[in-house]
Design a protein around this motif. Structure first.
Motif, PDB file in Angstrom:
ATOM      1  N   TRP A  58       0.821  -1.204   0.000  1.00  0.00           N
ATOM      2  CA  TRP A  58       0.000   0.000   0.000  1.00  0.00           C
ATOM      3  C   TRP A  58       0.859   1.259   0.000  1.00  0.00           C
ATOM      4  N   GLU A  59       2.020   1.189   0.620  1.00  0.00           N
ATOM      5  CA  GLU A  59       2.927   2.339   0.661  1.00  0.00           C
ATOM      6  C   GLU A  59       3.384   2.739  -0.746  1.00  0.00           C
ATOM      7  N   LYS A  60       3.368   1.790  -1.675  1.00  0.00           N
ATOM      8  CA  LYS A  60       3.726   2.097  -3.057  1.00  0.00           C
ATOM      9  C   LYS A  60       2.543   2.715  -3.816  1.00  0.00           C
ATOM     10  N   ILE A  61       1.337   2.347  -3.384  1.00  0.00           N
ATOM     11  CA  ILE A  61       0.146   2.765  -4.125  1.00  0.00           C
ATOM     12  C   ILE A  61      -0.360   4.136  -3.707  1.00  0.00           C
ATOM     13  N   HIS A  62      -0.495   4.339  -2.385  1.00  0.00           N
ATOM     14  CA  HIS A  62      -1.261   5.508  -1.949  1.00  0.00           C
ATOM     15  C   HIS A  62      -0.649   6.862  -2.323  1.00  0.00           C
ATOM     16  N   PRO A  63       0.691   6.997  -2.455  1.00  0.00           N
ATOM     17  CA  PRO A  63       1.184   8.313  -2.893  1.00  0.00           C
ATOM     18  C   PRO A  63       0.739   8.675  -4.306  1.00  0.00           C
ATOM     19  N   LEU A  64       0.480   7.650  -5.137  1.00  0.00           N
ATOM     20  CA  LEU A  64       0.070   7.899  -6.523  1.00  0.00           C
ATOM     21  C   LEU A  64      -1.396   8.298  -6.644  1.00  0.00           C
ATOM     22  N   ILE A  65      -2.198   7.977  -5.615  1.00  0.00           N
ATOM     23  CA  ILE A  65      -3.633   8.253  -5.705  1.00  0.00           C
ATOM     24  C   ILE A  65      -3.896   9.748  -5.828  1.00  0.00           C
ATOM     25  N   ALA A  66      -3.250  10.523  -4.946  1.00  0.00           N
ATOM     26  CA  ALA A  66      -3.446  11.975  -5.002  1.00  0.00           C
ATOM     27  C   ALA A  66      -2.811  12.583  -6.253  1.00  0.00           C
ATOM     28  N   ALA A  67      -1.689  12.006  -6.672  1.00  0.00           N
ATOM     29  CA  ALA A  67      -0.957  12.581  -7.803  1.00  0.00           C
ATOM     30  C   ALA A  67      -1.564  12.229  -9.152  1.00  0.00           C
ATOM     31  N   GLU A  68      -2.012  10.977  -9.309  1.00  0.00           N
ATOM     32  CA  GLU A  68      -2.441  10.518 -10.628  1.00  0.00           C
ATOM     33  C   GLU A  68      -3.836   9.907 -10.666  1.00  0.00           C
ATOM     34  N   LEU A  75      -3.441   0.503 -11.368  1.00  0.00           N
ATOM     35  CA  LEU A  75      -2.914  -0.124 -12.580  1.00  0.00           C
ATOM     36  C   LEU A  75      -1.393  -0.268 -12.512  1.00  0.00           C
ATOM     37  N   LYS A  76      -0.738   0.705 -11.902  1.00  0.00           N
ATOM     38  CA  LYS A  76       0.724   0.665 -11.812  1.00  0.00           C
ATOM     39  C   LYS A  76       1.208  -0.344 -10.785  1.00  0.00           C
ATOM     40  N   HIS A  77       0.448  -0.506  -9.707  1.00  0.00           N
ATOM     41  CA  HIS A  77       0.831  -1.448  -8.653  1.00  0.00           C
ATOM     42  C   HIS A  77      -0.375  -2.336  -8.344  1.00  0.00           C
ATOM     43  N   VAL A  78      -0.405  -3.496  -8.962  1.00  0.00           N
ATOM     44  CA  VAL A  78      -1.557  -4.388  -8.830  1.00  0.00           C
ATOM     45  C   VAL A  78      -1.692  -4.841  -7.378  1.00  0.00           C
ATOM     46  N   PRO A  79      -2.838  -4.609  -6.732  1.00  0.00           N
ATOM     47  CA  PRO A  79      -2.994  -5.015  -5.333  1.00  0.00           C
ATOM     48  C   PRO A  79      -3.052  -6.528  -5.178  1.00  0.00           C
ATOM     49  N   THR A  80      -2.598  -7.000  -4.033  1.00  0.00           N
ATOM     50  CA  THR A  80      -2.738  -8.413  -3.702  1.00  0.00           C
ATOM     51  C   THR A  80      -4.211  -8.717  -3.473  1.00  0.00           C
ATOM     52  N   PRO A 225     -11.927   0.424  -9.420  1.00  0.00           N
ATOM     53  CA  PRO A 225     -11.030   0.863 -10.497  1.00  0.00           C
ATOM     54  C   PRO A 225      -9.703   0.117 -10.455  1.00  0.00           C
ATOM     55  N   GLY A 226      -9.156  -0.158 -11.615  1.00  0.00           N
ATOM     56  CA  GLY A 226      -7.879  -0.853 -11.660  1.00  0.00           C
ATOM     57  C   GLY A 226      -7.976  -2.159 -12.415  1.00  0.00           C
ATOM     58  N   LEU A 227      -6.977  -2.981 -12.298  1.00  0.00           N
ATOM     59  CA  LEU A 227      -6.887  -4.195 -13.095  1.00  0.00           C
ATOM     60  C   LEU A 227      -7.955  -5.221 -12.784  1.00  0.00           C
TER      61      LEU A 227
END
Length: 345
Positions: A58-68, A75-80, A225-227
């Motif tokens: 999640w630490e890889k995903i959540h910074p991108l939510i606000a930015a993109e 889509l960039k980091h497929v969740p488990t 949303p996402g894969l």
């Protein structure tokens, strides 16, 4: 185009073979939070319910939510699978809270949904009004019932409703008459609501979908949303709703598209080609997405409207015959304004 000619053109659009396509814009107009608010909710609430391994992911995903945005991040980091389940649950809980508040307003007569106001102006085919919606909430279903229609969701039952398209279909039969050698069936007026992304009242129970209006300690069946939309979209009940939605789109003679951004791959394989083939289309939304704008400009069978402010005056910007026209003090881009200004005048 003069405003009187525009009104006539829009009035004539609501004829035979109409299919409604409803996106998140209509729910947002009624008070359901949009993608931005959902992304913020997930960022602030998801960490509390994650395992240590999912927390790292999640630490890889959540910074991108606000930015993109949420979908780009997923889509960039497929969740488990476990992280995905947490996202689904948190998303459903967040939307259900807003939905409950809106439903309470409807039930205490302090609010009338925009779709409820539209339905009296639509033709009621014996087979039902086709409504395709990517929304999870039940506002479309509620709006139809408030307008006096039955709602066919392909589930049959009240508490532990099962996916049974045929049983649901025949539950609306009100009488049978023998006319010579032919049998005539009379059906109640209804809407057929197809939800290819799932619904807040769909749950996964022992390998099967079940519909229940309240909250259950079971996994919700919604496509976030996402894969996972590419994987989950081909499982029951999503597959049945997607098939019926696409069939309605393929048979449509005209479209009324409300608050939809043309960003869903499941629907776009059918919807956009049909529009490009010449099916008459009206698009109403607060802000046209880049895809919606391109479709409206390149296809003369499309009329599109969005909010616009020019010279300090609010109004509607229409795309008609590929050209943009600003109508000051007109709010036909909003379904409520469309009903009041075009259909009730």
């Amino acid at each position: 185009m003069e405003i009187s000619a525009l009104k006539k053109k829009l009035q004539e659009h609501l004829g035979d073979g109409l299919v409604l396509v409803i996106g998140s814009g209509l729910s947002c107009a009624e008070g359901v939070p949009g993608m931005g608010a959902l992304g913020h909710h997930l960022v602030t609430h998801i960490p509390a319910i994650l395992s240590s391994d999912d927390q790292k992911h999640w630490e890889k995903i959540h910074p991108l939510i606000a930015a993109e945005g949420l979908e780009v991040a997923l889509l960039k980091h497929v969740p488990t699978p476990s992280l995905e389940a947490a996202i689904v649950q948190s998303t459903a809980d967040f939307i259900a809270t807003a939905e409950a508040s809106i439903i309470a307003e409807v039930f205490n007569n302090s609010k009338t949904l925009r779709l409820t106001k539209l339905i009296p102006h639509l033709l009621k085919p014996d087979t039902g009004i086709p409504i395709v919606t990517t929304n999870y909430d039940r506002l479309a279903e509620l709006a139809c019932e408030e307008a006096g229609l039955g709602v066919d969701t392909m589930f049959c039952g009240h508490f532990a409703a099962r996916l049974a398209p045929q049983d649901s279909y025949w539950s609306f039969c009100r009488s049978v008459q023998l006319m010579g050698k032919n049998v005539r069936y009379k059906f109640a007026s209804k809407a057929n609501v197809f939800k290819p992304h799932g619904s807040l009242d769909w749950y996964h129970r022992e390998g099967n979908p079940v519909r229940y209006a309240g909250a259950l300690p079971l996994p919700r069946l919604i496509i976030t949303p996402g894969l996972n939309k590419f994987r989950s979209g081909y499982e029951s009940p999503f597959d049945k709703h997607r098939e019926k939605a696409n069939d309605a789109i393929d048979k449509a003679r005209r479209f009324l598209i409300i608050g939809y951004g043309f960003n869903d791959d499941h629907l776009e394989t059918h919807l956009t080609p049909r529009i490009k083939s010449g099916v008459k289309t009206v698009i109403l939304t607060y802000a046209l997405s880049p895809k919606a704008r391109e479709i409206a400009i390149k296809n003369r069978n499309v009329v599109a409207a969005e909010f616009r402010e020019e010279g300090g005056t609010a109004g509607a910007r229409f795309i008609i015959d590929g050209a943009e026209i600003f109508y000051p003090s007109v709010d036909y881009w909003d379904l409520g304004g469309f009903v009041k200004g075009v259909l009730s005048a």
